[in-house]
Design an enzyme around this catalytic site. Structure first.
Site, short mmCIF file in Angstrom:
data_model
loop_
_atom_site.label_atom_id
_atom_site.label_comp_id
_atom_site.label_asym_id
_atom_site.label_seq_id
_atom_site.Cartn_x
_atom_site.Cartn_y
_atom_site.Cartn_z
N ASP A 28 -26.15 59.42 71.51
CA ASP A 28 -26.48 58.03 71.17
C ASP A 28 -27.39 58.00 69.94
OD1 ASP A 28 -26.66 55.19 71.79
OD2 ASP A 28 -28.73 55.60 72.35
N TYR B 232 -28.94 58.93 80.17
CA TYR B 232 -28.56 57.63 79.62
C TYR B 232 -27.79 56.79 80.63
CZ TYR B 232 -26.91 54.34 76.04
OH TYR B 232 -26.65 53.22 75.29
N ASP C 194 -33.76 68.74 68.35
CA ASP C 194 -34.79 68.34 67.37
C ASP C 194 -34.49 68.98 66.01
OD1 ASP C 194 -35.25 70.49 69.02
OD2 ASP C 194 -37.42 70.46 68.85
N ASP D 275 -26.27 57.39 65.62
CA ASP D 275 -26.89 56.34 64.79
C ASP D 275 -27.51 56.96 63.55
OD1 ASP D 275 -26.24 54.36 66.63
OD2 ASP D 275 -28.19 53.37 66.46
N LYS E 219 -30.82 70.89 74.52
CA LYS E 219 -32.27 71.14 74.61
C LYS E 219 -32.47 72.09 75.79
CE LYS E 219 -36.53 70.24 73.28
NZ LYS E 219 -37.08 70.53 71.95
#
Ligand code: NAD
Length: 337
Positions: free
Chosen positions: A231, A125, A207, A235, A174
């Site tokens: 991020d 990011y 995930d 949300d 991950k």
């Protein structure tokens, strides 16, 4: 009472409206704050200045905290996001985003209370090393994770968990695929977790975490993760408790904090006087906590929960008909009771 100076950045779009509303509420709390105003974003560009002018950086540098309205990131080449710039410049390594249900707000679940602690300056990011080949057929973006930053961030998350009396930290990664970067983050998390045997340590692949958050958000307490995952997941958490209009965020470093709403400048409703200032006001409450003004922070959160929960004086995004000003007047009335 000693005066604490706060840098105020009104921002773009709905920013000035919700910042004014928040400053009115802070004034009503009468807790010895004084303000220095500075500009950034489109507002600065329109005045012929840089996206983040040096005077603004100097002003933020001088004061312990800043309250920032949302900033429009101009579309086009050569503009680095103001938020990314500020996080790196001031070494604001942790992004703290609480998602807490407010009784009375229509949302998918009640009683959600999740704290996401997101790494704020590294990883994919951060936008480092972007390249598109001349023929436009290949693009690259570098992701760097360091042991030092991961350790600092994960310790911060465990310390926050302990301070807030929370029971569990879920490390989201991950590492099965991104073995180098996410693997290193997970490795650090495992060693830091050993220092906190009073707090349960859990590991979850990102995930699966996204699915679990939607299926059963109550199983989560504190989530700590890398920049991009944080991020997105924060949300998602905001969506679980009623949307972006209620989600605050804090960018925290060793000796400075910049407090904001998670949402953007909402150009579609800018200038209409109907923006919901709750998220920024909750950000201001986080700022008060950071300044050890805990009882004022709690008073503000209680007033907001009451007004938003009652639902008669809320803005259109929450199903009401009130303007930003009418909502703010009601919060101030509640503070006075
Ligand atoms: P946005 O968050 O501005 O808006 C998304 C939707 O939510 C819109 O329909 C908007 O009207 C609504 N909304 C957002 N905040 C609201 C509020 N307080 N009250 C009522 N409704 C609200 O996202 P976007 O449209 O994707 O982005 C607009 C601009 O904001 C872009 O330039 C983006 O780069 C910038 N942005 C800035 C920040 C920041 O400064 N922290 C964060 C996200 C996006």
């Amino acid at each position: 009472m000693a005066e604490t100076r706060v840098t105020i950045i009104p921002g773009d779009g709905i920013g000035p409206d919700i910042v004014d509303a928040t400053v009115r509420v802070l004034d009503a709390l009468d807790c010895g704050l004084a303000y220095d105003y500075a500009i950034a974003g489109q507002t600065a560009l329109d005045k012929g200045l840089d996206l983040v002018p040096q005077e603004t950086l100097d002003m933020i540098g001088k004061n312990p905290v800043a309250l920032k309205g949302p900033i429009t990131t101009p579309v086009g080449k050569g503009f680095r996001s103001v938020n990314v710039t500020l996080r790196k410049y001031f070494d604001l390594f942790a992004n703290v985003r609480p998602a807490l249900s407010i009784p009375g707000v229509r949302s998918r679940y009640d009683n959600v209370d999740i704290l996401t602690v997101r790494e704020n300056i590294e990883g994919i990011y951060s936008g480092e090393g972007q390249m598109v080949s001349e023929d436009g057929e290949r693009a690259e973006l570098r992701s760097v994770i360091t042991r030092k930053e991961s350790r600092r961030l994960i310790r911060f998350a465990y310390e926050a968990a302990r301070r807030l009396g929370r029971k569990k930290v879920t490390v989201v990664h991950k590492a099965n695929i991104m073995k180098s970067t996410s693997g290193l983050f997970l490795d650090v998390a495992r060693s830091v977790a050993k220092e906190y045997d009073d707090i349960e340590h859990e590991e979850m692949i990102v995930d699966n975490c996204a699915m679990q958050l939607v299926m059963n958000p109550h199983r989560f307490d504190v989530i700590v993760t890398t920049n991009l995952f944080g991020d997105i997941l924060s949300d998602l958490c905001a969506g679980l408790v009623g949307g972006l209009g209620l989600a605050p965020g804090a960018n925290v470093g060793e000796d400075k904090g910049i407090f904001e709403a998670v949402h953007g400048s909402a150009p579609d409703i800018a200038g209409k006087g109907v923006a919901n200032p709750t998220a920024l006001m909750l950000g201001a409450a986080m700022m008060l906590d950071y300044l050890d003004l805990n009882s004022e922070a709690e008073r503000l959160r209680n007033a907001l929960r009451t007004v938003v929960g009652e639902g008669d004086k809320v803005t259109p995004d929450l199903g009401g008909r009130s303007s930003t000003t009418e909502f703010t007047d009601e919060v101030i009335r509640k503070l006075a009771q």
